[in-house]
Design a protein around this motif. Structure first.
Motif, PDB file in Angstrom:
ATOM      1  N   LYS A   1       0.823  -1.213   0.000  1.00 11.43           N
ATOM      2  CA  LYS A   1       0.000   0.000   0.000  1.00 11.43           C
ATOM      3  C   LYS A   1       0.858   1.265   0.000  1.00 11.43           C
ATOM      4  O   LYS A   1       0.436   2.297  -0.514  1.00 11.43           O
ATOM      5  CB  LYS A   1      -0.901  -0.043   1.242  1.00 11.43           C
ATOM      6  CG  LYS A   1      -2.183   0.694   1.056  1.00 11.43           C
ATOM      7  CD  LYS A   1      -3.298   0.139   1.895  1.00 11.43           C
ATOM      8  CE  LYS A   1      -4.586   0.822   1.536  1.00 11.43           C
ATOM      9  NZ  LYS A   1      -5.752   0.140   2.099  1.00 11.43           N
TER      10      LYS A   1
ATOM     11  N   TYR B   1       1.826   3.163  -3.351  1.00 13.21           N
ATOM     12  CA  TYR B   1       0.922   4.033  -4.113  1.00 13.21           C
ATOM     13  C   TYR B   1       0.040   4.916  -3.229  1.00 13.21           C
ATOM     14  O   TYR B   1      -0.989   5.394  -3.674  1.00 13.21           O
ATOM     15  CB  TYR B   1       0.047   3.196  -5.070  1.00 13.21           C
ATOM     16  CG  TYR B   1      -0.854   2.202  -4.381  1.00 13.21           C
ATOM     17  CD1 TYR B   1      -2.119   2.582  -3.938  1.00 13.21           C
ATOM     18  CD2 TYR B   1      -0.449   0.895  -4.154  1.00 13.21           C
ATOM     19  CE1 TYR B   1      -2.952   1.684  -3.296  1.00 13.21           C
ATOM     20  CE2 TYR B   1      -1.276  -0.012  -3.509  1.00 13.21           C
ATOM     21  CZ  TYR B   1      -2.516   0.392  -3.096  1.00 13.21           C
ATOM     22  OH  TYR B   1      -3.340  -0.491  -2.445  1.00 13.21           O
ATOM     23  N   SER B   2       0.434   5.108  -1.959  1.00 12.48           N
ATOM     24  CA  SER B   2      -0.444   5.906  -1.091  1.00 12.48           C
ATOM     25  C   SER B   2       0.340   6.717  -0.072  1.00 12.48           C
ATOM     26  O   SER B   2       1.555   6.623   0.037  1.00 12.48           O
ATOM     27  CB  SER B   2      -1.435   4.999  -0.360  1.00 12.48           C
ATOM     28  OG  SER B   2      -0.819   4.428   0.776  1.00 12.48           O
ATOM     29  N   SER B   3      -0.408   7.473   0.702  1.00 12.39           N
ATOM     30  CA  SER B   3       0.168   8.340   1.734  1.00 12.39           C
ATOM     31  C   SER B   3       0.475   7.583   3.027  1.00 12.39           C
ATOM     32  O   SER B   3       0.942   8.180   3.996  1.00 12.39           O
ATOM     33  CB  SER B   3      -0.815   9.474   2.051  1.00 12.39           C
ATOM     34  OG  SER B   3      -2.045   8.955   2.520  1.00 12.39           O
TER      35      SER B   3
ATOM     36  N   LEU C   1      -0.100  12.792  -5.249  1.00 11.62           N
ATOM     37  CA  LEU C   1      -0.922  12.394  -4.089  1.00 11.62           C
ATOM     38  C   LEU C   1      -1.565  13.614  -3.427  1.00 11.62           C
ATOM     39  O   LEU C   1      -2.587  13.487  -2.751  1.00 11.62           O
ATOM     40  CB  LEU C   1      -0.079  11.611  -3.076  1.00 11.62           C
ATOM     41  CG  LEU C   1       0.311  10.189  -3.508  1.00 11.62           C
ATOM     42  CD1 LEU C   1       1.364   9.601  -2.562  1.00 11.62           C
ATOM     43  CD2 LEU C   1      -0.917   9.266  -3.522  1.00 11.62           C
TER      44      LEU C   1
ATOM     45  N   LEU D   1      -6.531   7.787   3.620  1.00  9.77           N
ATOM     46  CA  LEU D   1      -5.353   7.747   2.752  1.00  9.77           C
ATOM     47  C   LEU D   1      -5.569   8.504   1.445  1.00  9.77           C
ATOM     48  O   LEU D   1      -6.666   8.519   0.905  1.00  9.77           O
ATOM     49  CB  LEU D   1      -5.011   6.301   2.395  1.00  9.77           C
ATOM     50  CG  LEU D   1      -4.596   5.371   3.519  1.00  9.77           C
ATOM     51  CD1 LEU D   1      -4.187   4.032   2.935  1.00  9.77           C
ATOM     52  CD2 LEU D   1      -3.466   5.975   4.335  1.00  9.77           C
ATOM     53  N   SER D   2      -4.511   9.073   0.921  1.00  5.98           N
ATOM     54  CA  SER D   2      -4.486   9.528  -0.467  1.00  5.98           C
ATOM     55  C   SER D   2      -3.848   8.401  -1.282  1.00  5.98           C
ATOM     56  O   SER D   2      -2.804   7.873  -0.908  1.00  5.98           O
ATOM     57  CB  SER D   2      -3.652  10.803  -0.573  1.00  5.98           C
ATOM     58  OG  SER D   2      -3.481  11.141  -1.934  1.00  5.98           O
ATOM     59  N   VAL D   3      -4.489   7.999  -2.389  1.00 10.59           N
ATOM     60  CA  VAL D   3      -3.953   6.891  -3.183  1.00 10.59           C
ATOM     61  C   VAL D   3      -3.746   7.287  -4.635  1.00 10.59           C
ATOM     62  O   VAL D   3      -4.437   8.162  -5.150  1.00 10.59           O
ATOM     63  CB  VAL D   3      -4.856   5.628  -3.134  1.00 10.59           C
ATOM     64  CG1 VAL D   3      -4.938   5.046  -1.749  1.00 10.59           C
ATOM     65  CG2 VAL D   3      -6.243   5.937  -3.667  1.00 10.59           C
ATOM     66  N   SER D   4      -2.808   6.626  -5.265  1.00  7.93           N
ATOM     67  CA  SER D   4      -2.480   6.892  -6.659  1.00  7.93           C
ATOM     68  C   SER D   4      -2.659   5.606  -7.456  1.00  7.93           C
ATOM     69  O   SER D   4      -2.477   4.514  -6.921  1.00  7.93           O
ATOM     70  CB  SER D   4      -1.029   7.368  -6.725  1.00  7.93           C
ATOM     71  OG  SER D   4      -0.410   6.890  -7.890  1.00  7.93           O
TER      72      SER D   4
ATOM     73  N   GLY E   1      -7.900   3.010  -7.999  1.00  5.74           N
ATOM     74  CA  GLY E   1      -7.073   3.444  -6.869  1.00  5.74           C
ATOM     75  C   GLY E   1      -6.317   2.291  -6.257  1.00  5.74           C
ATOM     76  O   GLY E   1      -6.493   1.154  -6.596  1.00  5.74           O
TER      77      GLY E   1
END
Lengths: 228, 228
Positions: A140, A143-145, A184, A216-219, B228
């Motif tokens: 995780k 691709y995420s914060s 993000l 979370l912020s995800v990409s 996402g």
């Protein structure tokens, strides 16, 4: 036909970074089975008291580590006839990431930190649970914060990059890293706050935007090629 | 102190594709609460019989739908005081993907299909569980072999692309799709097998490689920008 009773517990995998090494917080069990062993903070669900299993996990963390309301996410449920000597059991496992300072500055009695790659003496299937949490966090984080929760409230970009690299276990190109952070869109500069204690020129301090403190912020794209 | 009994169940979200629409298999409840309502196939864990919750989910699926051993993955655990009128409950939810033909050719008694976007009359928090499963399947499909389980044993590449597009809800560029399939390295051509029933020139038939029949192939990059 009433159901034969099943043991229902929650367990929390509390991870932090010491230097560049992921550590898990363990807590010496105060009673049988496995009295005295370092184990995940956890225990029985209390139906009279807990709204749901997330609430039970928060209570457990508060009671056993003194830590209130970090970002807690459900990891998965571990179950079966053989994982607990007391009988057929279910453990709903959660994980949380924290700055190590929060645990080290005022350690709760009985709390110890162990490097996740060198786990020793864990009872039940707690080693499997920790390994599943580490795998989840590594995937995780690409691709995420998520790794930001391992930092204190304010941090420089080089510090945050070092945290991502420690979690992912590989170096990240600085340009890719900066681009990913922009994508993000989770950080804000702390106005007028610079880190000046180092030999280098002062570096801007950042913090997580308010809306990502519990979410979370995800990409869509991974920072690394290896993450699955 | 013995723990107050908690209701422990498993539920299975069984998804299939009818045309381009994701459907979920529901099963009319034979007893209270919510007798006669279409609900997720599920029920009590039987500690004397089930090895763990995955085993309980397989048994449930077999008993209520007649379907044996599809790819089953744990979705998450839903819990709390208010989701079941009988008391504090835990449901460990699993999901599985299947070709619609498997359900439609010999439908089990009481089994109905509903489009996931038009769910009606579901009891408990089953609508939330279905929605969580659909979200998981959409996210995971963008970087893995997961949608292949919706196809029959053999399929053409254009058919598989249509399945991916239906699950992801958006068109995929043909070149990107072919590149992703190569990267996932999960398909093998069925020697000498061509689809000839269509007006177009015959198309090669493919199948999933043996090693991915119970295990996903995953890629670090998403097929789409939105996932996402």
């Amino acid at each position: 036909m009433p159901q034969k009773a099943i043991i229902c517990t929650v367990d929390v995998v509390l991870l932090c970074l010491r230097g560049t090494v992921l550590n898990v917080a363990l807590w010496r069990r105060e009673r049988a089975p496995f009295e005295g062993s370092p184990a995940l903070p956890g225990g029985y669900i209390h139906p009279e008291e807990d709204v749901d299993t997330l609430d039970a996990a928060s209570r457990m963390l508060r009671e056993k580590t003194g830590i209130a309301s970090p970002y807690l996410e459900q990891l998965g449920t571990f179950s079966g006839a053989s994982r607990d000597p007391r009988g057929w059991s279910i453990s709903i496992a959660y994980y949380a990431l924290l700055p190590a300072e929060l645990i080290e500055q005022e350690p709760a009695p009985g709390l110890v930190l162990q490097a996740v790659e060198q786990l020793k003496g864990l009872p039940f299937d707690h080693k499997d649970i920790v390994q599943a949490a580490v795998q989840r966090v590594r995937n995780k984080s690409s691709y995420s914060s998520l790794p930001v929760y391992l930092c204190g409230e304010q941090f420089t970009l080089p510090r945050l990059q070092a945290v991502y690299e420690a979690v992912l276990g590989e170096p990240i190109n600085k340009v890719s890293f900066r681009r990913k952070m922009e994508e993000l869109d989770m950080l804000e500069a702390v106005e007028g706050a610079m880190e000046t204690g180092r030999a280098n020129r002062p570096a801007q301090l950042y913090r997580l935007k308010h809306e990502f403190q519990q979410c979370l912020s995800v990409s869509p794209r991974s920072l690394t090629a290896a993450a699955g």
